[in-house]
Design a protein around this motif. Structure first.
Motif, PDB file in Angstrom:
ATOM      1  N   ASP A   1       2.828   7.249   5.222  1.00 30.28           N
ATOM      2  CA  ASP A   1       2.417   6.053   4.495  1.00 30.28           C
ATOM      3  C   ASP A   1       3.659   5.340   3.963  1.00 30.28           C
ATOM      4  O   ASP A   1       4.766   5.600   4.425  1.00 30.28           O
ATOM      5  CB  ASP A   1       1.438   6.411   3.374  1.00 30.28           C
ATOM      6  CG  ASP A   1       2.023   7.433   2.401  1.00 30.28           C
ATOM      7  OD1 ASP A   1       3.257   7.651   2.423  1.00 30.28           O
ATOM      8  OD2 ASP A   1       1.260   8.021   1.609  1.00 30.28           O
ATOM      9  N   ASN A   2       3.495   4.470   2.986  1.00 30.37           N
ATOM     10  CA  ASN A   2       4.641   3.730   2.462  1.00 30.37           C
ATOM     11  C   ASN A   2       5.658   4.629   1.775  1.00 30.37           C
ATOM     12  O   ASN A   2       6.811   4.235   1.578  1.00 30.37           O
ATOM     13  CB  ASN A   2       4.166   2.653   1.479  1.00 30.37           C
ATOM     14  CG  ASN A   2       3.519   1.489   2.193  1.00 30.37           C
ATOM     15  OD1 ASN A   2       3.607   1.375   3.420  1.00 30.37           O
ATOM     16  ND2 ASN A   2       2.849   0.614   1.459  1.00 30.37           N
ATOM     17  N   ASP A   3       5.248   5.829   1.387  1.00 28.35           N
ATOM     18  CA  ASP A   3       6.166   6.805   0.781  1.00 28.35           C
ATOM     19  C   ASP A   3       6.645   7.843   1.791  1.00 28.35           C
ATOM     20  O   ASP A   3       7.346   8.796   1.414  1.00 28.35           O
ATOM     21  CB  ASP A   3       5.487   7.518  -0.390  1.00 28.35           C
ATOM     22  CG  ASP A   3       5.153   6.560  -1.527  1.00 28.35           C
ATOM     23  OD1 ASP A   3       5.970   5.655  -1.779  1.00 28.35           O
ATOM     24  OD2 ASP A   3       4.090   6.705  -2.139  1.00 28.35           O
TER      25      ASP A   3
ATOM     26  N   CYS B   1       2.539  10.155  11.399  1.00 24.50           N
ATOM     27  CA  CYS B   1       2.930   8.884  10.791  1.00 24.50           C
ATOM     28  C   CYS B   1       2.801   8.976   9.270  1.00 24.50           C
ATOM     29  O   CYS B   1       1.847   9.560   8.746  1.00 24.50           O
ATOM     30  CB  CYS B   1       2.048   7.768  11.342  1.00 24.50           C
ATOM     31  SG  CYS B   1       2.488   6.131  10.745  1.00 24.50           S
TER      32      CYS B   1
ATOM     33  N   LYS C   1      -3.784   0.060   9.683  1.00 24.87           N
ATOM     34  CA  LYS C   1      -3.491   0.740   8.420  1.00 24.87           C
ATOM     35  C   LYS C   1      -4.142   0.020   7.248  1.00 24.87           C
ATOM     36  O   LYS C   1      -4.292  -1.201   7.248  1.00 24.87           O
ATOM     37  CB  LYS C   1      -1.978   0.824   8.207  1.00 24.87           C
ATOM     38  CG  LYS C   1      -1.272   1.769   9.167  1.00 24.87           C
ATOM     39  CD  LYS C   1       0.170   1.972   8.768  1.00 24.87           C
ATOM     40  CE  LYS C   1       0.849   3.009   9.669  1.00 24.87           C
ATOM     41  NZ  LYS C   1       2.241   3.262   9.258  1.00 24.87           N
TER      42      LYS C   1
ATOM     43  N   ASN D   1       9.249  13.420   4.029  1.00 22.72           N
ATOM     44  CA  ASN D   1       8.869  12.105   3.528  1.00 22.72           C
ATOM     45  C   ASN D   1      10.107  11.334   3.083  1.00 22.72           C
ATOM     46  O   ASN D   1      11.243  11.774   3.317  1.00 22.72           O
ATOM     47  CB  ASN D   1       7.841  12.225   2.389  1.00 22.72           C
ATOM     48  CG  ASN D   1       8.400  12.979   1.190  1.00 22.72           C
ATOM     49  OD1 ASN D   1       9.595  13.230   1.075  1.00 22.72           O
ATOM     50  ND2 ASN D   1       7.515  13.354   0.282  1.00 22.72           N
ATOM     51  N   ASP D   2       9.927  10.199   2.432  1.00 23.13           N
ATOM     52  CA  ASP D   2      11.062   9.364   2.039  1.00 23.13           C
ATOM     53  C   ASP D   2      11.943  10.025   0.987  1.00 23.13           C
ATOM     54  O   ASP D   2      13.098   9.636   0.797  1.00 23.13           O
ATOM     55  CB  ASP D   2      10.559   8.017   1.518  1.00 23.13           C
ATOM     56  CG  ASP D   2       9.950   7.158   2.621  1.00 23.13           C
ATOM     57  OD1 ASP D   2      10.165   7.513   3.807  1.00 23.13           O
ATOM     58  OD2 ASP D   2       9.279   6.164   2.319  1.00 23.13           O
TER      59      ASP D   2
ATOM     60  N   CYS E   1      -4.262  -0.545   2.865  1.00 16.53           N
ATOM     61  CA  CYS E   1      -3.234  -0.857   1.874  1.00 16.53           C
ATOM     62  C   CYS E   1      -2.475   0.415   1.515  1.00 16.53           C
ATOM     63  O   CYS E   1      -3.022   1.514   1.506  1.00 16.53           O
ATOM     64  CB  CYS E   1      -3.865  -1.475   0.634  1.00 16.53           C
ATOM     65  SG  CYS E   1      -5.142  -0.465  -0.133  1.00 16.53           S
ATOM     66  N   GLY E   2      -1.186   0.259   1.232  1.00 17.96           N
ATOM     67  CA  GLY E   2      -0.342   1.416   0.946  1.00 17.96           C
ATOM     68  C   GLY E   2       0.197   2.071   2.196  1.00 17.96           C
ATOM     69  O   GLY E   2       0.817   3.128   2.122  1.00 17.96           O
ATOM     70  N   GLY E   3      -0.043   1.432   3.353  1.00 14.80           N
ATOM     71  CA  GLY E   3       0.459   1.993   4.600  1.00 14.80           C
ATOM     72  C   GLY E   3      -0.294   3.214   5.072  1.00 14.80           C
ATOM     73  O   GLY E   3       0.160   3.918   5.969  1.00 14.80           O
ATOM     74  N   GLU E   4      -1.456   3.481   4.483  1.00 17.13           N
ATOM     75  CA  GLU E   4      -2.229   4.660   4.868  1.00 17.13           C
ATOM     76  C   GLU E   4      -3.026   4.384   6.133  1.00 17.13           C
ATOM     77  O   GLU E   4      -3.679   3.348   6.260  1.00 17.13           O
ATOM     78  CB  GLU E   4      -3.182   5.055   3.738  1.00 17.13           C
ATOM     79  CG  GLU E   4      -2.473   5.462   2.450  1.00 17.13           C
ATOM     80  CD  GLU E   4      -3.454   5.686   1.317  1.00 17.13           C
ATOM     81  OE1 GLU E   4      -4.557   5.121   1.390  1.00 17.13           O
ATOM     82  OE2 GLU E   4      -3.110   6.406   0.373  1.00 17.13           O
TER      83      GLU E   4
END
Length: 431
Positions: free
Chosen positions: A176-178, A174, A138, A210-211, A140-143
């Protein structure tokens, strides 16, 4: 020595193998010194960036360790070749050491990430073949790499990655961070072709949240409306199947969809309106219209008979309807801030009924006040048969009643169909 280093870089820039060989004769350690200069550009970086395949092959044959050297941005020669799409250079570098495929630059990106964001398909194929596990790394940012495809508008790169992944179920869904999946991003960016491709992939879960608890459809509803929304909405609901015969524009289905979109986007306006009505009702309750709660002798009929209880009767009616308007408006505010799925038909119907009650109660309170004030002024009844106000009042209530009945009937029919379909399924399963 410094002059030799300058000539070495000029040879790399000009793709001059002859100059390289002459420099090695003059200074056999010239490539060794390139290894000592940490965080500086090497001749291999320059040749890889410019796509000079022959020079790259010559220099890595003499000093293969240069393949893993990094410059000040933590770029390896493979990063630069991949970013520029020089497939021949990428192939040559990978033949020496493919470990550079997993090296991160200062932005935590792999060579595969750079090739993907630029849409260099041939370079991507070589990198995927060398190190398939690079797709799981991944940024940065979980992408993941699929997020980068969508953010860079690279549909062909997206297709290549999806077809190369086995299994693809967990990875393609999957977040990302959001918590945003690749489908969330595609819908937010209004990329119709990407959405069409994603919904055609059986592994994609359209209802993924999403979150913030939002699905791709929720993202579409909350976004700024444009001409592509109807197509994206159809794709999310029906996949990439061809559309059947379109329903009439004025069908109840279309009206409810438009109402759902309106409600979601104009929810804050409805909140303001409800707050204003609540404020009006509160002020009218604690400070009623002049004379409404004062004692007056009001003529009740044409004979001039006086009934001192008329004031109490009017004030009681006004108090009841004003209280209904106040409580209803507060209920609207509570419903809008409760976090309930307002888009659902049931909650839309409840909100519509409460809004109808609120507006009607305010209207009735107004009419009661007008009727009372006109009676105490001259004993004239403003609502006798033939008065225009009577017909206006009747039209108002008829319109409200029809709206309420139509929506209620539609809700009941919808529930009945669901119950019937459920019974049919149960019967089939038992058989």
């Amino acid at each position: 020595m410094e002059q030799h280093q300058t000539k070495l870089f000029e040879a790399a820039t000009q793709n001059s193998i002859t100059s390289l060989q002459q420099l090695l004769i003059d200074d056999p350690l010239i490539l060794e010194r390139a290894l000592v200069n940490r965080f500086n550009e090497t001749p291999l970086h320059v040749a890889a960036m410019l796509g000079h395949v022959d020079f790259v092959r010559e220099i890595i044959g003499l000093q293969p360790q240069l393949v893993n050297e990094l410059n000040s941005q933590l770029y390896s020669p493979l990063h630069l070749a991949a970013a520029k799409g020089h497939a021949g250079v990428v192939k040559a570098l990978l033949s020496v050491d493919n470990h550079a495929c997993l090296g991160r630059d200062r932005n935590e990106l792999l060579p595969l990430h750079l090739a993907t964001t630029k849409g260099h398909i041939e370079a991507m194929k070589l990198l995927l073949e060398a190190r398939p596990e690079a797709t799981m790394v991944k940024a940065c940012g979980g992408e993941n790499i699929l997020h980068l495809c969508v953010k860079s508008y690279r549909l062909e790169a997206l297709k290549l990655i999806v077809t190369s992944l086995k299994p693809v179920v967990d990875f393609i869904n999957c977040g990302d961070n959001d918590g945003n999946t690749v489908l969330h991003l595609a819908v937010a960016e209004k990329q119709v072709e990407v959405v069409k491709y994603l919904v055609s992939v059986s592994a994609v879960q359209v209802g993924m949240k999403n979150d913030d608890g939002l699905t791709a459809m929720d993202i579409l509803i909350r976004s700024r409306r444009d001409l592509r929304d109807s197509e994206i909405e159809y794709l999310l609901k029906h996949g990439d199947k061809p559309a059947k015969k379109k329903a009439k524009k004025n069908s109840w289905n279309g009206l409810m969809k438009k109402h759902a979109v309106w409600l979601e986007k104009e929810k804050h306006i409805l909140m303001v309106v409800a707050s204003v009505i609540a404020t009006m009702a509160f002020q009218a309750g604690v400070n009623p219209p002049d004379g409404l709660w004062k004692k007056h002798d009001v003529p009740k009929n044409a004979t001039g008979a006086i009934d001192p209880n008329v004031t109490l009767e009017y004030s009681t009616k006004f108090y009841i309807w004003n209280t209904i308007a106040f409580i209803s408006s507060l209920s609207i505010i509570l419903l809008l801030t409760s976090g309930l799925p307002i888009r659902r038909r049931l909650f839309m119907w409840i909100l519509m009924v409460i809004t109808w009650i609120t507006i009607s109660a305010i209207a009735v309170s107004y009419l009661i006040t007008i009727k009372y004030l006109r009676e105490i002024e001259g004993g004239h009844d403003p609502f006798k048969v033939g008065d225009p106000q009577v017909y206006t009042l009747l039209v108002w209530f008829l319109l409200m009643f029809l709206l309420l009945v139509c929506h209620t009937v539609r809700i009941v029919v919808k529930l009945f169909k669901k119950l019937r379909n459920g019974c049919i399924k149960c019967t089939r399963s038992l058989c």
